[in-house]
Design a protein around this motif. Structure first.
Motif, PDB file in Angstrom:
ATOM      1  N   PRO A  16      50.317  10.425   0.254  1.00 60.24           N
ATOM      2  CA  PRO A  16      49.812  11.594  -0.544  1.00 60.24           C
ATOM      3  C   PRO A  16      48.681  12.294   0.230  1.00 60.24           C
ATOM      4  O   PRO A  16      48.757  13.478   0.689  1.00 60.24           O
ATOM      5  CB  PRO A  16      49.528  11.481  -1.797  1.00 60.24           C
ATOM      6  N   ARG A  17      47.930  11.507   0.815  1.00 60.47           N
ATOM      7  CA  ARG A  17      46.845  11.823   1.606  1.00 60.47           C
ATOM      8  C   ARG A  17      47.331  12.398   3.040  1.00 60.47           C
ATOM      9  O   ARG A  17      46.941  13.531   3.546  1.00 60.47           O
ATOM     10  CB  ARG A  17      45.945  10.508   1.839  1.00 60.47           C
ATOM     11  N   PHE A  18      48.267  11.571   3.694  1.00 58.85           N
ATOM     12  CA  PHE A  18      48.867  11.905   4.934  1.00 58.85           C
ATOM     13  C   PHE A  18      49.573  13.343   4.630  1.00 58.85           C
ATOM     14  O   PHE A  18      49.240  14.327   5.404  1.00 58.85           O
ATOM     15  CB  PHE A  18      49.877  11.162   5.422  1.00 58.85           C
ATOM     16  N   ALA A  19      50.392  13.624   3.720  1.00 55.48           N
ATOM     17  CA  ALA A  19      50.991  14.816   3.465  1.00 55.48           C
ATOM     18  C   ALA A  19      49.986  16.085   3.143  1.00 55.48           C
ATOM     19  O   ALA A  19      50.203  17.244   3.494  1.00 55.48           O
ATOM     20  CB  ALA A  19      51.931  14.916   2.246  1.00 55.48           C
ATOM     21  N   LEU A  20      48.732  15.521   2.264  1.00 57.94           N
ATOM     22  CA  LEU A  20      48.016  16.774   2.275  1.00 57.94           C
ATOM     23  C   LEU A  20      46.976  17.093   3.716  1.00 57.94           C
ATOM     24  O   LEU A  20      46.791  18.450   3.813  1.00 57.94           O
ATOM     25  CB  LEU A  20      46.986  16.100   1.092  1.00 57.94           C
ATOM     26  N   ALA A  21      47.114  16.254   4.291  1.00 55.99           N
ATOM     27  CA  ALA A  21      46.366  16.471   5.433  1.00 55.99           C
ATOM     28  C   ALA A  21      47.237  17.199   6.500  1.00 55.99           C
ATOM     29  O   ALA A  21      46.801  18.403   6.999  1.00 55.99           O
ATOM     30  CB  ALA A  21      45.831  15.330   6.380  1.00 55.99           C
ATOM     31  N   VAL A  22      48.544  16.858   6.561  1.00 53.55           N
ATOM     32  CA  VAL A  22      49.481  17.565   7.339  1.00 53.55           C
ATOM     33  C   VAL A  22      49.744  19.097   6.903  1.00 53.55           C
ATOM     34  O   VAL A  22      49.586  20.076   7.768  1.00 53.55           O
ATOM     35  CB  VAL A  22      50.790  17.027   7.366  1.00 53.55           C
ATOM     36  N   THR A  23      49.762  19.377   5.524  1.00 53.78           N
ATOM     37  CA  THR A  23      49.866  20.649   4.885  1.00 53.78           C
ATOM     38  C   THR A  23      48.614  21.561   5.203  1.00 53.78           C
ATOM     39  O   THR A  23      48.529  22.719   5.339  1.00 53.78           O
ATOM     40  CB  THR A  23      50.132  20.470   3.601  1.00 53.78           C
ATOM     41  N   ALA A  24      47.534  20.698   5.086  1.00 52.91           N
ATOM     42  CA  ALA A  24      46.084  21.473   5.445  1.00 52.91           C
ATOM     43  C   ALA A  24      46.131  22.000   6.875  1.00 52.91           C
ATOM     44  O   ALA A  24      45.632  23.144   7.135  1.00 52.91           O
ATOM     45  CB  ALA A  24      44.939  20.571   4.972  1.00 52.91           C
ATOM     46  N   VAL A  25      46.399  21.265   7.830  1.00 51.12           N
ATOM     47  CA  VAL A  25      46.583  21.614   9.288  1.00 51.12           C
ATOM     48  C   VAL A  25      47.587  22.728   9.601  1.00 51.12           C
ATOM     49  O   VAL A  25      47.166  23.610  10.163  1.00 51.12           O
ATOM     50  CB  VAL A  25      46.895  20.568  10.046  1.00 51.12           C
ATOM     51  N   PHE A  26      48.710  22.596   8.891  1.00 50.95           N
ATOM     52  CA  PHE A  26      49.812  23.400   9.112  1.00 50.95           C
ATOM     53  C   PHE A  26      49.255  24.844   8.481  1.00 50.95           C
ATOM     54  O   PHE A  26      49.280  25.830   9.170  1.00 50.95           O
ATOM     55  CB  PHE A  26      51.079  22.859   8.149  1.00 50.95           C
ATOM     56  N   PHE A  27      48.574  24.979   7.071  1.00 49.35           N
ATOM     57  CA  PHE A  27      47.998  26.269   6.782  1.00 49.35           C
ATOM     58  C   PHE A  27      47.040  26.869   7.459  1.00 49.35           C
ATOM     59  O   PHE A  27      46.785  28.182   7.521  1.00 49.35           O
ATOM     60  CB  PHE A  27      48.124  26.272   5.030  1.00 49.35           C
ATOM     61  N   ALA A  28      46.094  26.055   8.075  1.00 52.23           N
ATOM     62  CA  ALA A  28      45.091  26.536   8.918  1.00 52.23           C
ATOM     63  C   ALA A  28      45.455  27.003  10.270  1.00 52.23           C
ATOM     64  O   ALA A  28      45.209  27.987  10.512  1.00 52.23           O
ATOM     65  CB  ALA A  28      44.079  25.299   9.349  1.00 52.23           C
ATOM     66  N   LEU A  29      46.596  26.397  10.892  1.00 41.43           N
ATOM     67  CA  LEU A  29      47.086  27.155  12.252  1.00 41.43           C
ATOM     68  C   LEU A  29      48.042  28.163  11.678  1.00 41.43           C
ATOM     69  O   LEU A  29      48.137  29.133  12.646  1.00 41.43           O
ATOM     70  CB  LEU A  29      48.150  25.854  12.706  1.00 41.43           C
ATOM     71  N   LEU A  30      48.520  28.330  10.783  1.00 42.03           N
ATOM     72  CA  LEU A  30      49.359  29.528  10.200  1.00 42.03           C
ATOM     73  C   LEU A  30      48.596  30.707   9.884  1.00 42.03           C
ATOM     74  O   LEU A  30      48.718  31.723  10.432  1.00 42.03           O
ATOM     75  CB  LEU A  30      50.216  29.325   9.013  1.00 42.03           C
ATOM     76  N   TYR A  31      47.234  30.477   9.217  1.00 39.34           N
ATOM     77  CA  TYR A  31      46.475  31.570   8.924  1.00 39.34           C
ATOM     78  C   TYR A  31      45.320  32.019   9.793  1.00 39.34           C
ATOM     79  O   TYR A  31      44.517  33.057   9.450  1.00 39.34           O
ATOM     80  CB  TYR A  31      46.089  31.402   7.255  1.00 39.34           C
ATOM     81  N   LEU A  32      44.991  31.027  10.481  1.00 41.28           N
ATOM     82  CA  LEU A  32      43.843  30.959  11.500  1.00 41.28           C
ATOM     83  C   LEU A  32      44.022  32.304  12.442  1.00 41.28           C
ATOM     84  O   LEU A  32      42.989  33.085  12.513  1.00 41.28           O
ATOM     85  CB  LEU A  32      43.430  30.104  12.369  1.00 41.28           C
ATOM     86  N   PRO A  33      45.153  32.539  12.996  1.00 41.27           N
ATOM     87  CA  PRO A  33      45.342  33.698  13.719  1.00 41.27           C
ATOM     88  C   PRO A  33      45.256  34.914  13.114  1.00 41.27           C
ATOM     89  O   PRO A  33      44.632  35.978  13.501  1.00 41.27           O
ATOM     90  CB  PRO A  33      46.751  33.583  14.491  1.00 41.27           C
TER      91      PRO A  33
END
Length: 73
Positions: A16-33
């Motif tokens: 769960p920690r790994f999945a949360l980290a991957v999800t957070a990185v995904f949404f950061a890369l999605l919404y940062l631009p």
């Protein structure tokens, strides 16, 4: 009487920690631009590298044009 403690699985507790980290990185890369575009849309100059003052000039220009072509300078 059972005195054994239940065994923990290492991988299951870590997933769960790994999945949360991957999800957070995904949404950061999605919404940062998108956030960068919104931030630079308030830029007072035409430069896309330097933020110099704030302005609603681009929003005013887009609201006054009726065609789909960009405003002429």
């Amino acid at each position: 009487m059972n005195t054994r403690t239940p065994r923990r699985r290492r991988g299951a507790a870590r997933r769960p920690r790994f999945a949360l980290a991957v999800t957070a990185v995904f949404f950061a890369l999605l919404y940062l631009p998108v956030a960068v575009v919104v931030l630079f849309s308030f830029n007072g100059q035409k430069s896309l590298t330097v933020l110099h003052g704030t302005s609603l000039r681009w929003y005013a220009a887009s609201s006054t044009t009726t065609s789909s072509s960009p405003p002429s300078a």
